[in-house]
Design a protein around this motif. Sequence first.
Motif, PDB file in Angstrom:
ATOM      1  N   LEU A   9       0.861  -1.179   0.000  1.00 26.92           N
ATOM      2  CA  LEU A   9       0.000   0.000   0.000  1.00 26.92           C
ATOM      3  C   LEU A   9       0.901   1.233   0.000  1.00 26.92           C
ATOM      4  CD1 LEU A   9      -2.558  -1.222   2.676  1.00 26.92           C
ATOM      5  CD2 LEU A   9      -2.847  -1.216   0.191  1.00 26.92           C
ATOM      6  N   MET A  10       0.880   1.963  -1.109  1.00 25.18           N
ATOM      7  CA  MET A  10       1.822   3.062  -1.294  1.00 25.18           C
ATOM      8  C   MET A  10       1.576   4.222  -0.328  1.00 25.18           C
ATOM      9  SD  MET A  10       3.621   1.641  -3.553  1.00 25.18           S
ATOM     10  CE  MET A  10       4.729   2.944  -4.086  1.00 25.18           C
ATOM     11  N   GLN A  11       0.350   4.334   0.192  1.00 24.03           N
ATOM     12  CA  GLN A  11       0.024   5.441   1.096  1.00 24.03           C
ATOM     13  C   GLN A  11       0.407   5.145   2.548  1.00 24.03           C
ATOM     14  OE1 GLN A  11      -2.194   3.891  -0.861  1.00 24.03           O
ATOM     15  NE2 GLN A  11      -2.597   5.360  -2.510  1.00 24.03           N
ATOM     16  N   ARG A  12       0.862   3.918   2.795  1.00 21.63           N
ATOM     17  CA  ARG A  12       1.252   3.525   4.143  1.00 21.63           C
ATOM     18  C   ARG A  12       2.758   3.290   4.205  1.00 21.63           C
ATOM     19  NH1 ARG A  12      -2.654   0.084   7.701  1.00 21.63           N
ATOM     20  NH2 ARG A  12      -4.701   0.942   7.181  1.00 21.63           N
ATOM     21  N   CYS A  14       6.233   1.418   5.856  1.00 17.58           N
ATOM     22  CA  CYS A  14       6.542  -0.009   5.991  1.00 17.58           C
ATOM     23  C   CYS A  14       5.889  -0.607   7.235  1.00 17.58           C
ATOM     24  CB  CYS A  14       8.053  -0.209   6.048  1.00 17.58           C
ATOM     25  SG  CYS A  14       8.899   0.252   4.519  1.00 17.58           S
ATOM     26  N   LEU A  15       5.977   0.104   8.331  1.00 18.66           N
ATOM     27  CA  LEU A  15       5.388  -0.384   9.572  1.00 18.66           C
ATOM     28  C   LEU A  15       3.888  -0.604   9.409  1.00 18.66           C
ATOM     29  CD1 LEU A  15       6.121  -0.965  12.594  1.00 18.66           C
ATOM     30  CD2 LEU A  15       5.273   1.334  13.088  1.00 18.66           C
ATOM     31  N   ALA A  16       3.211   0.348   8.808  1.00 19.17           N
ATOM     32  CA  ALA A  16       1.761   0.246   8.616  1.00 19.17           C
ATOM     33  C   ALA A  16       1.391  -0.854   7.631  1.00 19.17           C
ATOM     34  CB  ALA A  16       1.207   1.584   8.140  1.00 19.17           C
ATOM     35  N   ASN A  17       2.235  -1.087   6.622  1.00 17.17           N
ATOM     36  CA  ASN A  17       1.983  -2.164   5.677  1.00 17.17           C
ATOM     37  C   ASN A  17       2.009  -3.518   6.376  1.00 17.17           C
ATOM     38  OD1 ASN A  17       1.750  -1.913   2.524  1.00 17.17           O
ATOM     39  ND2 ASN A  17       2.987  -0.146   3.173  1.00 17.17           N
ATOM     40  N   VAL A  18       2.975  -3.701   7.273  1.00 14.44           N
ATOM     41  CA  VAL A  18       3.084  -4.970   7.986  1.00 14.44           C
ATOM     42  C   VAL A  18       1.966  -5.113   9.020  1.00 14.44           C
ATOM     43  CG1 VAL A  18       4.589  -6.410   9.419  1.00 14.44           C
ATOM     44  CG2 VAL A  18       5.583  -4.990   7.615  1.00 14.44           C
ATOM     45  N   CYS A  19       1.525  -3.998   9.588  1.00 12.79           N
ATOM     46  CA  CYS A  19       0.432  -4.029  10.563  1.00 12.79           C
ATOM     47  C   CYS A  19      -0.912  -4.334   9.915  1.00 12.79           C
ATOM     48  CB  CYS A  19       0.338  -2.683  11.284  1.00 12.79           C
ATOM     49  SG  CYS A  19       1.612  -2.401  12.537  1.00 12.79           S
ATOM     50  N   PHE A  20      -1.039  -4.009   8.618  1.00 13.36           N
ATOM     51  CA  PHE A  20      -2.336  -4.067   7.947  1.00 13.36           C
ATOM     52  C   PHE A  20      -3.036  -5.424   8.056  1.00 13.36           C
ATOM     53  CE2 PHE A  20      -4.972  -4.080   3.967  1.00 13.36           C
ATOM     54  CZ  PHE A  20      -5.911  -3.184   4.429  1.00 13.36           C
ATOM     55  N   PRO A  21      -2.370  -6.555   7.757  1.00 18.10           N
ATOM     56  CA  PRO A  21      -3.076  -7.841   7.871  1.00 18.10           C
ATOM     57  C   PRO A  21      -3.479  -8.168   9.301  1.00 18.10           C
ATOM     58  CG  PRO A  21      -0.744  -8.182   7.427  1.00 18.10           C
ATOM     59  CD  PRO A  21      -1.020  -6.733   7.216  1.00 18.10           C
ATOM     60  N   MET A  22      -2.737  -7.675  10.283  1.00 14.46           N
ATOM     61  CA  MET A  22      -3.122  -7.908  11.677  1.00 14.46           C
ATOM     62  C   MET A  22      -4.390  -7.138  12.011  1.00 14.46           C
ATOM     63  SD  MET A  22       0.510  -8.031  13.749  1.00 14.46           S
ATOM     64  CE  MET A  22       1.406  -6.715  12.909  1.00 14.46           C
ATOM     65  N   ASP A  49      15.185  -0.541  10.300  1.00 13.74           N
ATOM     66  CA  ASP A  49      15.504   0.887  10.209  1.00 13.74           C
ATOM     67  C   ASP A  49      14.671   1.614   9.156  1.00 13.74           C
ATOM     68  OD1 ASP A  49      16.805  -0.588   8.202  1.00 13.74           O
ATOM     69  OD2 ASP A  49      18.294   0.986   7.910  1.00 13.74           O
ATOM     70  N   LYS A  50      13.886   0.858   8.356  1.00 11.92           N
ATOM     71  CA  LYS A  50      13.045   1.460   7.322  1.00 11.92           C
ATOM     72  C   LYS A  50      11.574   1.494   7.729  1.00 11.92           C
ATOM     73  CE  LYS A  50      16.400   1.879   4.246  1.00 11.92           C
ATOM     74  NZ  LYS A  50      16.870   3.206   3.763  1.00 11.92           N
ATOM     75  N   ALA A  51      11.290   1.324   8.998  1.00 10.38           N
ATOM     76  CA  ALA A  51       9.903   1.225   9.465  1.00 10.38           C
ATOM     77  C   ALA A  51       9.059   2.429   9.055  1.00 10.38           C
ATOM     78  CB  ALA A  51       9.873   1.043  10.977  1.00 10.38           C
ATOM     79  N   LYS A  52       9.626   3.608   9.080  1.00  9.56           N
ATOM     80  CA  LYS A  52       8.864   4.822   8.774  1.00  9.56           C
ATOM     81  C   LYS A  52       8.958   5.237   7.313  1.00  9.56           C
ATOM     82  CE  LYS A  52       7.484   5.374  13.022  1.00  9.56           C
ATOM     83  NZ  LYS A  52       6.053   5.202  13.364  1.00  9.56           N
ATOM     84  N   ALA A  53       9.710   4.496   6.513  1.00 10.87           N
ATOM     85  CA  ALA A  53       9.850   4.814   5.092  1.00 10.87           C
ATOM     86  C   ALA A  53       8.633   4.312   4.316  1.00 10.87           C
ATOM     87  CB  ALA A  53      11.119   4.184   4.535  1.00 10.87           C
ATOM     88  N   TYR A  54       8.379   4.957   3.164  1.00 11.41           N
ATOM     89  CA  TYR A  54       7.269   4.557   2.302  1.00 11.41           C
ATOM     90  C   TYR A  54       7.801   3.702   1.150  1.00 11.41           C
ATOM     91  CZ  TYR A  54       4.083   7.609   4.822  1.00 11.41           C
ATOM     92  OH  TYR A  54       3.302   8.165   5.798  1.00 11.41           O
TER      93      TYR A  54
END
Length: 252
Positions: A9-12, A14-22, A49-54
């Motif tokens: 999901l380009m609008q999220r 990395c952290l949010a992408n991994v959280c999404f299925p949860m 270290d890329k958690a906040k990167a898009y």
Amino acid sequence: MIFQRFNLLMQRNCLANVCFPMELSGLRGEKKWREQRALELLDIVGLKDKAKAYPAQLSGGQQQRVAIARALATNPKVLLCDEATSALDPKTTRQILELIGDINKKLGITVVIITHQMSVVKEVCNHVAILDDGEVVEEGLVSTVFSAPKSAAARHLVFPRGADIDVSDPQQQRRIRLIFRSAKTTSIPLVAQLATEEGISATVISANTQKLSEEVYGSMLLGVPNAQFEQAMDFLRGIENLQVEEASVDVQ
């Protein structure tokens, strides 16, 4: 599932992408818990270290690593990789395959890989099933199928046809395929022995060695004069750890 084109999901970030299925599944714990779990998974794939990167800020290989972390978020028993490396360059492909192999071993997750790249199968898989026109035509251990394929489809994949008509005349010679089942056997100078001990002048049409499941295998396709075919077969069948079979002209 890990997709060929990542499908992040380009609008999220990395952290949010991994959280999404949860968020979508039954793992609807505290947001803080989901984010901690996502960070652990990003750490596993080497991108904490890329958690906040898009996604747009990442390379293709990094995006696929995030996709792998996302696929692990719901603790799956099976990881399905749909051409997961076909969009990547060779170096990145090797890195992703190593990561998938580590996940398989360390987390105990069954990994199913769909691919057209035989190098991927040889590098990371234990078992293989080969499909031809939608039907499974051969399956088994990678070492067994790739060292001695039985179906026409598998032989075309393992022994891709080359311009061998210039090397061997099928009107004058019959073809013998040799499968070497150990490193010791691959070191035997068979063509020289055929010439010196049996007086048979064989033509080497093709030859290669490969490492499958930590074992070294080799294959060789020989052209042998029609009149000496049975003599050559008898001699070669007497060599230990060597599989000998006649090969058809249309399939190497």
